[in-house]
Design an enzyme around this catalytic site. Sequence first.
Site, PDB file in Angstrom:
ATOM      1  N   ARG A   1       1.394  -1.112   0.030  1.00  0.00           N
ATOM      2  CA  ARG A   1       0.008   0.118  -0.428  1.00  0.00           C
ATOM      3  C   ARG A   1       0.723   0.889   0.340  1.00  0.00           C
ATOM      4  NH1 ARG A   1      -3.821  -2.663   4.353  1.00  0.00           N
ATOM      5  NH2 ARG A   1      -6.219  -3.211   2.895  1.00  0.00           N
TER       6      ARG A   1
ATOM      7  N   ASN B   1      -6.602   0.447  -1.859  1.00  0.00           N
ATOM      8  CA  ASN B   1      -5.680   0.753  -1.379  1.00  0.00           C
ATOM      9  C   ASN B   1      -5.129  -1.159  -1.996  1.00  0.00           C
ATOM     10  OD1 ASN B   1      -7.460  -0.856   0.123  1.00  0.00           O
ATOM     11  ND2 ASN B   1      -6.998  -0.467   2.363  1.00  0.00           N
TER      12      ASN B   1
ATOM     13  N   HIS C   1      -7.023  -6.790   0.237  1.00  0.00           N
ATOM     14  CA  HIS C   1      -7.450  -7.379   1.418  1.00  0.00           C
ATOM     15  C   HIS C   1      -6.939  -7.831   1.807  1.00  0.00           C
ATOM     16  CE1 HIS C   1      -9.858  -8.151   4.200  1.00  0.00           C
ATOM     17  NE2 HIS C   1     -10.387 -10.072   3.861  1.00  0.00           N
TER      18      HIS C   1
HETATM   19  O1  CDP Z   1      -8.428  -3.559   4.870  1.00  0.00           O
HETATM   20  P1  CDP Z   1      -8.216  -3.379   6.107  1.00  0.00           P
HETATM   21  O2  CDP Z   1      -7.878  -4.792   6.989  1.00  0.00           O
HETATM   22  O3  CDP Z   1      -6.888  -2.672   6.395  1.00  0.00           O
HETATM   23  O4  CDP Z   1      -8.851  -2.542   6.879  1.00  0.00           O
HETATM   24  P2  CDP Z   1     -10.887  -2.505   6.763  1.00  0.00           P
HETATM   25  O5  CDP Z   1     -11.195  -1.555   8.439  1.00  0.00           O
HETATM   26  O6  CDP Z   1     -11.336  -3.712   7.420  1.00  0.00           O
HETATM   27  O7  CDP Z   1     -11.265  -1.576   5.708  1.00  0.00           O
HETATM   28  C1  CDP Z   1     -11.882  -2.354   5.040  1.00  0.00           C
HETATM   29  C2  CDP Z   1     -11.486  -1.672   3.620  1.00  0.00           C
HETATM   30  O8  CDP Z   1     -12.163  -0.413   3.604  1.00  0.00           O
HETATM   31  C3  CDP Z   1     -10.076  -0.841   3.571  1.00  0.00           C
HETATM   32  O9  CDP Z   1      -8.964  -1.569   2.904  1.00  0.00           O
HETATM   33  C4  CDP Z   1     -10.467   0.338   2.167  1.00  0.00           C
HETATM   34  O10 CDP Z   1     -10.442   0.105   1.444  1.00  0.00           O
HETATM   35  C5  CDP Z   1     -11.882   0.927   2.902  1.00  0.00           C
HETATM   36  N1  CDP Z   1     -12.625   1.555   4.168  1.00  0.00           N
HETATM   37  C6  CDP Z   1     -13.150   3.013   3.698  1.00  0.00           C
HETATM   38  O11 CDP Z   1     -13.147   3.220   2.613  1.00  0.00           O
HETATM   39  N2  CDP Z   1     -12.351   3.974   4.312  1.00  0.00           N
HETATM   40  C7  CDP Z   1     -12.077   4.148   5.733  1.00  0.00           C
HETATM   41  N3  CDP Z   1     -11.941   5.116   6.851  1.00  0.00           N
HETATM   42  C8  CDP Z   1     -11.688   2.842   6.393  1.00  0.00           C
HETATM   43  C9  CDP Z   1     -11.424   2.355   5.671  1.00  0.00           C
HETATM   44 MG    MG Z   2      -9.566  -5.798   7.491  1.00  0.00          MG
END
Ligand code: CDP
Ligand code: MG
Length: 195
Positions: free
Chosen positions: A140, A160, A163
């Site tokens: 990322r 990003n 996943h």
């Molecule tokens: O993917 P990760 O586990 O790092 O983050 P998450 O908190 O599980 O959130 C899932 C996905 O939601 C993220 O990878 C982003 O694509 C999206 N997201 C977003 O658009 N805006 C945020 N403030 C947080 C997450």
């Molecule tokens: Mg997550």
Amino acid sequence: MINPKEEKTFVMVKPDGVKKGLIGEIIKRLEQRDLKIVALQMFQPTKDEIDNHYPKDEQWVTRLGQKTKMTYEKYGYDAKKEMSTDNDFEIGQMVREWLVDYMTSAPLIRMVIQGIHAVDVVRKIAGPTIPSVADMGTIRGDFSIDSPLLANREKRAVMNLVHASETAEEAGQEIKHWFGENPPIFDYKRFGVDN
Ligand code: CDP
Ligand code: MG
């Protein structure tokens, strides 16, 4: 001897990763860290599949909203003005809907990755959720520069690239969700790692 922390985790290359031609780069970074790919497929997810992939509970949705708000606070933006609410849960719900749209906008790559501390190591290779916070050297950090500030104004999720499951428990659920009760996991030895 079986290592007690030999575990499996679930990884997807997201739409921006596929469209930027980064499938190979992402797989390379996992393999070069001696992680083993034990299942891999390209597929087009349905809205329902993505909706059921991301948790729906209040705690998870609230955390999603908090990540957006933390970015607003850090850069001096007013969450209420930007999102018409400063309630973490309500912001999280909006972001979650955009996330489903984003994740169904292109074919994805799904994988099961196996290795020692695979869950934590893959998270480290991916880097933190918000690209501006992700260090150089992470997927990322090296290949994306999106921000909730921009994404939310455009009514979409933060792009990003990748996943990765956050815990072993989440990995187990996600592998089952995406590969079924009896996932087609392949068994082979990596040179220099398994023997
Ligand atoms: O993917 P990760 O586990 O790092 O983050 P998450 O908190 O599980 O959130 C899932 C996905 O939601 C993220 O990878 C982003 O694509 C999206 N997201 C977003 O658009 N805006 C945020 N403030 C947080 C997450
Ligand atoms: Mg997550």
